[in-house]
Design an enzyme around this catalytic site. Sequence first.
Site, mmCIF file in Angstrom:
data_model
loop_
_atom_site.group_PDB
_atom_site.id
_atom_site.type_symbol
_atom_site.label_atom_id
_atom_site.label_comp_id
_atom_site.label_asym_id
_atom_site.label_seq_id
_atom_site.Cartn_x
_atom_site.Cartn_y
_atom_site.Cartn_z
ATOM 1 N N SER A 14 -24.847 -27.021 24.388
ATOM 2 C CA SER A 14 -25.600 -27.115 25.645
ATOM 3 C C SER A 14 -26.125 -25.766 26.139
ATOM 4 C CB SER A 14 -24.712 -27.732 26.737
ATOM 5 O OG SER A 14 -25.411 -27.722 27.960
ATOM 6 N N LYS A 66 -23.514 -40.683 30.158
ATOM 7 C CA LYS A 66 -24.452 -40.894 31.277
ATOM 8 C C LYS A 66 -24.285 -42.271 31.932
ATOM 9 C CE LYS A 66 -28.181 -37.865 29.655
ATOM 10 N NZ LYS A 66 -29.609 -37.810 29.359
ATOM 11 N N GLY A 127 -41.467 -45.691 22.753
ATOM 12 C CA GLY A 127 -40.006 -45.776 22.808
ATOM 13 C C GLY A 127 -39.580 -46.542 24.044
ATOM 14 N N GLY A 130 -33.140 -45.311 26.941
ATOM 15 C CA GLY A 130 -32.781 -44.755 28.243
ATOM 16 C C GLY A 130 -33.765 -43.689 28.706
ATOM 17 N N LYS A 156 -37.874 -54.786 23.834
ATOM 18 C CA LYS A 156 -37.265 -53.771 24.704
ATOM 19 C C LYS A 156 -38.321 -53.136 25.620
ATOM 20 C CE LYS A 156 -34.111 -50.914 22.946
ATOM 21 N NZ LYS A 156 -33.442 -50.082 21.898
HETATM 22 P P1 ATR Z 1 -31.137 -44.654 24.193
HETATM 23 O O1 ATR Z 1 -32.129 -43.624 24.669
HETATM 24 O O2 ATR Z 1 -31.024 -45.790 25.144
HETATM 25 O O3 ATR Z 1 -29.825 -44.076 23.743
HETATM 26 P P2 ATR Z 1 -31.853 -44.935 21.410
HETATM 27 O O4 ATR Z 1 -31.056 -45.930 20.647
HETATM 28 O O5 ATR Z 1 -31.576 -43.484 21.188
HETATM 29 O O6 ATR Z 1 -31.795 -45.336 22.939
HETATM 30 O O7 ATR Z 1 -33.379 -45.208 21.068
HETATM 31 C C1 ATR Z 1 -34.400 -44.665 21.834
HETATM 32 C C2 ATR Z 1 -35.727 -45.190 21.331
HETATM 33 O O8 ATR Z 1 -36.056 -44.551 20.104
HETATM 34 C C3 ATR Z 1 -35.789 -46.689 21.060
HETATM 35 O O9 ATR Z 1 -37.010 -47.131 21.595
HETATM 36 C C4 ATR Z 1 -35.794 -46.796 19.542
HETATM 37 O O10 ATR Z 1 -36.511 -47.895 19.039
HETATM 38 P P3 ATR Z 1 -35.850 -49.386 19.005
HETATM 39 O O11 ATR Z 1 -35.850 -49.850 20.424
HETATM 40 O O12 ATR Z 1 -36.767 -50.162 18.155
HETATM 41 O O13 ATR Z 1 -34.489 -49.205 18.440
HETATM 42 C C5 ATR Z 1 -36.541 -45.530 19.189
HETATM 43 N N1 ATR Z 1 -36.280 -45.026 17.849
HETATM 44 C C6 ATR Z 1 -35.185 -44.345 17.432
HETATM 45 N N2 ATR Z 1 -35.319 -43.983 16.137
HETATM 46 C C7 ATR Z 1 -36.540 -44.436 15.733
HETATM 47 C C8 ATR Z 1 -37.262 -44.375 14.501
HETATM 48 N N3 ATR Z 1 -36.748 -43.756 13.442
HETATM 49 N N4 ATR Z 1 -38.474 -44.937 14.456
HETATM 50 C C9 ATR Z 1 -39.008 -45.547 15.542
HETATM 51 N N5 ATR Z 1 -38.381 -45.651 16.727
HETATM 52 C C10 ATR Z 1 -37.156 -45.098 16.822
#
Ligand code: ATR
Length: 269
Positions: A14, A66, A127, A130, A156
């Site tokens: 961090s 979070k 995306g 969160g 989503k």
């Molecule tokens: P959070 O922010 O809630 O922890 P996350 O699981 O990290 O969520 O994912 C954030 C976003 O990145 C999601 O929209 C995810 O797509 P999905 O909803 O289809 O899972 C997107 N994402 C993560 N890796 C990806 C990749 N390799 N290609 C395309 N989208 C991706």
Amino acid sequence: MKKFAVFGNPISQSLSPAIHHMFADLTGETIQYEKIEAPIEGFEDTVTNFFADERAVGCNVTVPFKERAFKLSEANCNEEAATAKAVNTLHKVNGCLNGYTTDGMGLVADLLSTTGSLSGKRILLIGAGGATRGVAGPLLRENPESLFIANRTFAKAQAIVSDIANPKFEAITADELVSVEAHIIINCTSASLTGDLPVVSESMFGKCELAYDMVYSSQPTRFMQYAAEKGAAATRDGFGMLVEQAAAAFTIWTGKTPETAGVIQKLRP
Ligand code: ATR
């Protein structure tokens, strides 16, 4: 002396202590800001112990806590935190914990310093995790012409639009990426962390004034490189957003607004 901390697991990476100590120097505050690795099972107890010290004013919270920080402050949180059901900033006021998500304020501040007003712009978010939930509301308050959201998993994206319910906010499919002719395209996914591209179309950057990746690194991310190749006029990574979301937290805690440009320049990897 006011006490602050950032809680996460892991937390060694961090930059928050360095950023907040620079803000304190700039604004004449005397602070202690430490990194605390909370055990996965013991986040709530660790936070409670920290705030038991009467000098403790506030803390930041990062992965994976979070959502649990939101639970601690659900009764007193800002709108973005309620939408995201996640909190990155806690502030102790009269013995009670107020919760905030400052990512949206951070993104908006960084975009404004890069492009000027967002009023009348067509903005596309890629995306639907969160990160997107925390920034959609603050972007809508900047009066864009429209805010679109696309995601690998379309349902989503639809769920976020339905939760926020604003006539300017619309979920689009991969086939519609080109037709919205976005001026600002923001990658809110974690895809860049693994060198992947999110949902994109090679023709969607024709009107793009700025392609922004919330991820930052010492090199342009895969998304930034792709956007530049396909015609985006400018690209920017999320390091400015990181510093600006910290500045928003600092202002909540101290009432003071630090100058961020020098901090971004000095700490940028
Ligand atoms: P959070 O922010 O809630 O922890 P996350 O699981 O990290 O969520 O994912 C954030 C976003 O990145 C999601 O929209 C995810 O797509 P999905 O909803 O289809 O899972 C997107 N994402 C993560 N890796 C990806 C990749 N390799 N290609 C395309 N989208 C991706």
